[in-house]
Design a protein around this motif. Sequence first.
Motif, PDB file in Angstrom:
ATOM      1  N   ILE A  91       1.634   9.177  -1.554  1.00  0.00           N
ATOM      2  CA  ILE A  91       0.669   8.619  -0.599  1.00  0.00           C
ATOM      3  C   ILE A  91      -0.689   8.325  -1.218  1.00  0.00           C
ATOM      4  O   ILE A  91      -1.571   7.781  -0.537  1.00  0.00           O
ATOM      5  N   ALA A  92      -0.899   8.683  -2.520  1.00  0.00           N
ATOM      6  CA  ALA A  92      -2.193   8.428  -3.161  1.00  0.00           C
ATOM      7  C   ALA A  92      -1.995   8.129  -4.646  1.00  0.00           C
ATOM      8  O   ALA A  92      -1.200   8.800  -5.311  1.00  0.00           O
ATOM      9  N   ASP A  93      -2.712   7.118  -5.154  1.00  0.00           N
ATOM     10  CA  ASP A  93      -2.605   6.799  -6.579  1.00  0.00           C
ATOM     11  C   ASP A  93      -3.498   7.730  -7.398  1.00  0.00           C
ATOM     12  O   ASP A  93      -4.200   8.581  -6.864  1.00  0.00           O
ATOM     13  N   GLU A  94      -3.475   7.543  -8.735  1.00  0.00           N
ATOM     14  CA  GLU A  94      -4.154   8.503  -9.618  1.00  0.00           C
ATOM     15  C   GLU A  94      -5.668   8.525  -9.424  1.00  0.00           C
ATOM     16  O   GLU A  94      -6.302   9.572  -9.596  1.00  0.00           O
ATOM     17  N   GLU A  95      -6.283   7.415  -9.039  1.00  0.00           N
ATOM     18  CA  GLU A  95      -7.731   7.397  -8.856  1.00  0.00           C
ATOM     19  C   GLU A  95      -8.153   8.009  -7.533  1.00  0.00           C
ATOM     20  O   GLU A  95      -9.286   8.482  -7.397  1.00  0.00           O
ATOM     21  N   ASP A  96      -7.263   8.030  -6.560  1.00  0.00           N
ATOM     22  CA  ASP A  96      -7.601   8.508  -5.215  1.00  0.00           C
ATOM     23  C   ASP A  96      -7.055   9.906  -4.937  1.00  0.00           C
ATOM     24  O   ASP A  96      -7.341  10.489  -3.900  1.00  0.00           O
ATOM     25  N   ARG A  97      -6.285  10.459  -5.870  1.00  0.00           N
ATOM     26  CA  ARG A  97      -5.551  11.693  -5.585  1.00  0.00           C
ATOM     27  C   ARG A  97      -6.452  12.909  -5.441  1.00  0.00           C
ATOM     28  O   ARG A  97      -6.210  13.774  -4.601  1.00  0.00           O
ATOM     29  N   GLY A 122      -7.328  17.237   2.109  1.00  0.00           N
ATOM     30  CA  GLY A 122      -6.264  18.015   2.727  1.00  0.00           C
ATOM     31  C   GLY A 122      -6.587  19.498   2.742  1.00  0.00           C
ATOM     32  O   GLY A 122      -6.420  20.178   3.761  1.00  0.00           O
ATOM     33  N   TRP A 123      -7.054  20.025   1.603  1.00  0.00           N
ATOM     34  CA  TRP A 123      -7.433  21.436   1.551  1.00  0.00           C
ATOM     35  C   TRP A 123      -8.575  21.734   2.515  1.00  0.00           C
ATOM     36  O   TRP A 123      -8.570  22.767   3.204  1.00  0.00           O
ATOM     37  N   ALA A 124      -9.579  20.856   2.538  1.00  0.00           N
ATOM     38  CA  ALA A 124     -10.714  21.064   3.434  1.00  0.00           C
ATOM     39  C   ALA A 124     -10.253  21.086   4.893  1.00  0.00           C
ATOM     40  O   ALA A 124     -10.665  21.943   5.688  1.00  0.00           O
ATOM     41  N   TRP A 125      -9.373  20.152   5.238  1.00  0.00           N
ATOM     42  CA  TRP A 125      -8.831  20.090   6.593  1.00  0.00           C
ATOM     43  C   TRP A 125      -8.068  21.372   6.935  1.00  0.00           C
ATOM     44  O   TRP A 125      -8.142  21.880   8.044  1.00  0.00           O
ATOM     45  N   GLY A 126      -7.362  21.904   5.940  1.00  0.00           N
ATOM     46  CA  GLY A 126      -6.625  23.142   6.152  1.00  0.00           C
ATOM     47  C   GLY A 126      -7.542  24.317   6.420  1.00  0.00           C
ATOM     48  O   GLY A 126      -7.287  25.124   7.325  1.00  0.00           O
ATOM     49  N   TYR A 127      -8.614  24.427   5.657  1.00  0.00           N
ATOM     50  CA  TYR A 127      -9.543  25.533   5.897  1.00  0.00           C
ATOM     51  C   TYR A 127     -10.231  25.409   7.241  1.00  0.00           C
ATOM     52  O   TYR A 127     -10.533  26.414   7.898  1.00  0.00           O
ATOM     53  N   ARG A 136       4.109  11.424  11.872  1.00  0.00           N
ATOM     54  CA  ARG A 136       3.382  10.405  11.124  1.00  0.00           C
ATOM     55  C   ARG A 136       3.885  10.168   9.706  1.00  0.00           C
ATOM     56  O   ARG A 136       3.752   9.055   9.190  1.00  0.00           O
ATOM     57  N   LEU A 137       4.413  11.180   9.049  1.00  0.00           N
ATOM     58  CA  LEU A 137       4.940  10.982   7.695  1.00  0.00           C
ATOM     59  C   LEU A 137       6.223  10.168   7.753  1.00  0.00           C
ATOM     60  O   LEU A 137       6.962  10.232   8.734  1.00  0.00           O
ATOM     61  N   GLU A 145       0.837  -1.191   0.000  1.00  0.00           N
ATOM     62  CA  GLU A 145       0.000   0.000   0.000  1.00  0.00           C
ATOM     63  C   GLU A 145       0.879   1.252   0.000  1.00  0.00           C
ATOM     64  O   GLU A 145       1.896   1.322   0.674  1.00  0.00           O
ATOM     65  N   LEU A 146       0.456   2.277  -0.795  1.00  0.00           N
ATOM     66  CA  LEU A 146       1.246   3.507  -0.876  1.00  0.00           C
ATOM     67  C   LEU A 146       1.421   4.145   0.489  1.00  0.00           C
ATOM     68  O   LEU A 146       2.494   4.640   0.828  1.00  0.00           O
ATOM     69  N   SER A 147       0.352   4.187   1.262  1.00  0.00           N
ATOM     70  CA  SER A 147       0.423   4.806   2.589  1.00  0.00           C
ATOM     71  C   SER A 147      -0.685   4.244   3.461  1.00  0.00           C
ATOM     72  O   SER A 147      -1.648   3.646   2.972  1.00  0.00           O
ATOM     73  N   THR A 148      -0.560   4.454   4.745  1.00  0.00           N
ATOM     74  CA  THR A 148      -1.598   4.055   5.680  1.00  0.00           C
ATOM     75  C   THR A 148      -2.523   5.242   5.938  1.00  0.00           C
ATOM     76  O   THR A 148      -2.194   6.393   5.644  1.00  0.00           O
ATOM     77  N   ARG A 149      -3.678   4.947   6.510  1.00  0.00           N
ATOM     78  CA  ARG A 149      -4.606   6.021   6.865  1.00  0.00           C
ATOM     79  C   ARG A 149      -3.961   6.950   7.892  1.00  0.00           C
ATOM     80  O   ARG A 149      -4.149   8.165   7.856  1.00  0.00           O
ATOM     81  N   ARG A 150      -3.183   6.390   8.795  1.00  0.00           N
ATOM     82  CA  ARG A 150      -2.515   7.202   9.814  1.00  0.00           C
ATOM     83  C   ARG A 150      -1.570   8.214   9.173  1.00  0.00           C
ATOM     84  O   ARG A 150      -1.509   9.373   9.588  1.00  0.00           O
ATOM     85  N   GLU A 151      -0.848   7.772   8.136  1.00  0.00           N
ATOM     86  CA  GLU A 151       0.077   8.687   7.485  1.00  0.00           C
ATOM     87  C   GLU A 151      -0.673   9.762   6.707  1.00  0.00           C
ATOM     88  O   GLU A 151      -0.285  10.932   6.711  1.00  0.00           O
ATOM     89  N   ARG A 152      -1.762   9.393   6.044  1.00  0.00           N
ATOM     90  CA  ARG A 152      -2.538  10.384   5.295  1.00  0.00           C
ATOM     91  C   ARG A 152      -3.141  11.424   6.220  1.00  0.00           C
ATOM     92  O   ARG A 152      -3.158  12.615   5.908  1.00  0.00           O
ATOM     93  N   VAL A 153      -3.632  11.006   7.378  1.00  0.00           N
ATOM     94  CA  VAL A 153      -4.158  11.966   8.358  1.00  0.00           C
ATOM     95  C   VAL A 153      -3.041  12.896   8.835  1.00  0.00           C
ATOM     96  O   VAL A 153      -3.236  14.104   9.003  1.00  0.00           O
ATOM     97  N   GLY A 154      -1.850  12.342   9.043  1.00  0.00           N
ATOM     98  CA  GLY A 154      -0.718  13.189   9.404  1.00  0.00           C
ATOM     99  C   GLY A 154      -0.412  14.204   8.323  1.00  0.00           C
ATOM    100  O   GLY A 154      -0.110  15.367   8.614  1.00  0.00           O
ATOM    101  N   TRP A 155      -0.513  13.782   7.050  1.00  0.00           N
ATOM    102  CA  TRP A 155      -0.294  14.703   5.931  1.00  0.00           C
ATOM    103  C   TRP A 155      -1.345  15.796   5.931  1.00  0.00           C
ATOM    104  O   TRP A 155      -1.026  16.977   5.731  1.00  0.00           O
ATOM    105  N   TYR A 156      -2.610  15.465   6.192  1.00  0.00           N
ATOM    106  CA  TYR A 156      -3.666  16.477   6.261  1.00  0.00           C
ATOM    107  C   TYR A 156      -3.345  17.532   7.319  1.00  0.00           C
ATOM    108  O   TYR A 156      -3.669  18.708   7.152  1.00  0.00           O
ATOM    109  N   PHE A 157      -2.721  17.113   8.401  1.00  0.00           N
ATOM    110  CA  PHE A 157      -2.498  18.025   9.519  1.00  0.00           C
ATOM    111  C   PHE A 157      -1.505  19.135   9.192  1.00  0.00           C
ATOM    112  O   PHE A 157      -1.504  20.164   9.856  1.00  0.00           O
TER     113      PHE A 157
END
Length: 448
Positions: A150-156, A163-168, A217-218, A2-14
């Motif tokens: 951390i994300a393939d072309e279909e999930d990017r 990530g943007w939504a989390w930032g706002y 997390r990253l 797997e490219l990344s785990t959910r934990r790592e993606r949440v860390g990226w959002y942060f």
Amino acid sequence: MELSTRRERVGWYFYDWANSAFSTTVITVFLGPYLTSIAEKAAGCVDDGCDDAVIHPLGLSIAPGALFPYTVSLSVLLTVFVLPVVGAIADRSPRKKQLLALFAYIGAGATAAMLFLTGDRYLLGAGLFLLANVAFGASVVVYNSFLPQIADEEDRDRVSSFGWAWGYLGGGLLLLLNVAAVLMKDSLGLSTGEVARYSLVSAGLWWAGFTTIPLLRLRNRPVADEAAVVTGNVLTAGFSQLWRTLRGLKAYPLTLFFLAAYLIYNDGIQTVISLASQYGTEELQLDQSVLVPTILMVQFLAFAGALLLGRLARAIGAWKTVLVSLVLWTLVVLVAFFLPAKQAVPFVILGGAIGLVLGGSQALSRSLFSQLIPKGKEGEYFGIYEISDKGTSWLGPLLFGLAYDLTRSYRIAIVSLLVFFVVGFIALAFVPIRRAIEQAGNTPPERL
């Protein structure tokens, strides 16, 4: 694997959550009016206006109201040289996470140092903003370069939009606390200027504090090309790789075409974001008690807008969705030109429209560009991309500042931004996006 785990993606959002405090509290709301007031004080403005007053930064003579847009423009001119090199270094270093930490903490420290921005120290304010904004852009280059990893072309599209939504949401939450301080300034025994200054400092502390989550997390990944790992002087290697990247762009003309379109229309978006507060204060004569809650509302609507346009992109494709958003941005600028002064309701309605289109247009542009990058060159290409991203535009603020400097009319300055959305739409519409993705060696998603 797997490219990344959910934990790592949440860390990226942060990291979006952390750095958006700088975009909202510093660039969008407080620094423009606060730095302008300091410049006006230095120019000796009187109560009946500032039409003939000038300040003299570095021996130049400019209107106090033009200082902030000129400073934004200068900061981005610096990023033209800095950010692509940062991207090249990120691709050649196996310690990408440490680079993120370096730039994030430099920017957060410069922002927190605005505690000392008092009196008529407009040069100090301009200098700290230059450092903070360049470091901000550099950190986002490194941050964005994680997206294809951390994300393939279909999930990017989904990951980028979230990530943007989390930032706002994060930027809006800090702004909510600062809005409360503005509304309670009398009971707190503080002036409007003091609240603005402490709000700027809070953005630096927020940025630094929440950056620890993605750093935990990253995970660093091996360099795609092992022969490109930096073994000597990292800065020299970065410049060398940048030169090779710029020469190699001719092999991907459609990527370059998309990038040109993005740089044009995003200049308009970023100028609206960074100078909306100044326009509302100086031209529409709205009080901070109206302006700040409206911009706060924009942040939370942008959270919903990013998710909404992300869903639309899954239905019709990211490219078509961005084109729709540019039509909406054109309407926003036209309406802003005709807004009546001293009336809060029309400004609030326009702010709601901005919020719904803001997050999605930026998030989908990022994910769309990530499809056009050759593998292993994410940092280099995002370094070039970031030159005009998230408050680091330069043509827009320059045009805005020149229009105001020549006419002393903020309305003419704001309507001059139409050119960015019209030209950007036309340029993006002519990009053969599926062929561009394939030319970069990537697999196009099902819908574009």
